[in-house]
Design a protein around this motif. Structure first.
Motif, PDB file in Angstrom:
ATOM      1  N   ALA A  10       3.672   9.706 -29.928  1.00  0.00           N
ATOM      2  CA  ALA A  10       3.243   9.834 -28.535  1.00  0.00           C
ATOM      3  C   ALA A  10       4.391  10.165 -27.590  1.00  0.00           C
ATOM      4  O   ALA A  10       4.156  10.439 -26.415  1.00  0.00           O
ATOM      5  N   TRP A  11       5.626  10.159 -28.088  1.00  0.00           N
ATOM      6  CA  TRP A  11       6.792  10.328 -27.229  1.00  0.00           C
ATOM      7  C   TRP A  11       7.664  11.467 -27.736  1.00  0.00           C
ATOM      8  O   TRP A  11       7.712  11.752 -28.915  1.00  0.00           O
ATOM      9  N   TYR A  12       8.373  12.050 -26.806  1.00  0.00           N
ATOM     10  CA  TYR A  12       9.280  13.158 -27.097  1.00  0.00           C
ATOM     11  C   TYR A  12      10.679  12.705 -26.708  1.00  0.00           C
ATOM     12  O   TYR A  12      10.902  12.282 -25.563  1.00  0.00           O
ATOM     13  N   LEU A  13      11.619  12.755 -27.634  1.00  0.00           N
ATOM     14  CA  LEU A  13      12.993  12.356 -27.364  1.00  0.00           C
ATOM     15  C   LEU A  13      13.856  13.598 -27.250  1.00  0.00           C
ATOM     16  O   LEU A  13      13.801  14.484 -28.106  1.00  0.00           O
ATOM     17  N   ARG A  14      14.632  13.661 -26.201  1.00  0.00           N
ATOM     18  CA  ARG A  14      15.462  14.830 -25.931  1.00  0.00           C
ATOM     19  C   ARG A  14      16.771  14.385 -25.307  1.00  0.00           C
ATOM     20  O   ARG A  14      16.938  13.231 -24.902  1.00  0.00           O
ATOM     21  N   ARG A  21      16.484  22.819 -13.501  1.00  0.00           N
ATOM     22  CA  ARG A  21      15.127  22.815 -14.080  1.00  0.00           C
ATOM     23  C   ARG A  21      14.591  21.407 -14.315  1.00  0.00           C
ATOM     24  O   ARG A  21      13.444  21.130 -14.030  1.00  0.00           O
ATOM     25  N   VAL A  22      15.424  20.550 -14.871  1.00  0.00           N
ATOM     26  CA  VAL A  22      15.017  19.178 -15.187  1.00  0.00           C
ATOM     27  C   VAL A  22      16.148  18.242 -14.792  1.00  0.00           C
ATOM     28  O   VAL A  22      17.305  18.480 -15.129  1.00  0.00           O
ATOM     29  N   SER A  23      15.794  17.177 -14.083  1.00  0.00           N
ATOM     30  CA  SER A  23      16.815  16.205 -13.709  1.00  0.00           C
ATOM     31  C   SER A  23      16.332  14.796 -14.031  1.00  0.00           C
ATOM     32  O   SER A  23      15.295  14.349 -13.530  1.00  0.00           O
ATOM     33  N   ASP A  24      17.113  14.118 -14.850  1.00  0.00           N
ATOM     34  CA  ASP A  24      16.843  12.720 -15.162  1.00  0.00           C
ATOM     35  C   ASP A  24      17.559  11.787 -14.193  1.00  0.00           C
ATOM     36  O   ASP A  24      17.473  10.570 -14.345  1.00  0.00           O
ATOM     37  N   THR A  62       4.771  15.800 -19.368  1.00  0.00           N
ATOM     38  CA  THR A  62       5.507  15.962 -18.111  1.00  0.00           C
ATOM     39  C   THR A  62       7.012  16.018 -18.303  1.00  0.00           C
ATOM     40  O   THR A  62       7.725  16.497 -17.429  1.00  0.00           O
ATOM     41  N   GLY A  63       7.501  15.497 -19.422  1.00  0.00           N
ATOM     42  CA  GLY A  63       8.942  15.429 -19.645  1.00  0.00           C
ATOM     43  C   GLY A  63       9.612  14.310 -18.885  1.00  0.00           C
ATOM     44  O   GLY A  63      10.839  14.198 -18.893  1.00  0.00           O
TER      45      GLY A  63
END
Length: 103
Positions: A10-14, A21-24, A62-63
């Motif tokens: 159920a989860w995506y690890l990156r 583009r993407v900010s954590d 959603t990431g």
């Protein structure tokens, strides 16, 4: 080593991200990291040096970072979860351990 992405059901690890583009950064701030951009840079360096591995455990559609897992080379994975993200951490930790065991 390049960061390794993992599908954990159920989860995506990156790898952590802090770009246009993407900010954590907001999620890392929620986890109490005071300098999230430096933390992302250190995570990238850890992968490159093969000294520390870091994953954002994300909701796959959603990431969004729900939890964070780190592991020093040769050590067990540890992590922390944002509010509402504990299940993602609990599910992903054994998957990361299997990856580490394969190194």
């Amino acid at each position: 080593m390049e960061p390794v992405e993992i599908n954990a059901g159920a989860w995506y690890l990156r790898a952590l991200r802090a770009d246009e583009r993407v900010s954590d950064v907001p999620a890392l701030t929620d986890l109490g990291i005071t300098d999230p951009v430096a933390f992302v840079d250190a995570a990238d360096a850890g992968w490159a040096e093969e000294s520390r591995y870091t994953w954002a455990v994300c909701e796959p559609t959603t990431g969004e970072l729900l939890s964070l897992i780190t592991a020093d080379a040769g050590g067990p994975p540890t992590g922390s979860a944002r509010d509402g993200g504990q299940r993602s951490l609990d599910d992903a930790l054994p998957v990361v351990q299997r990856f580490l065991d394969s190194l």
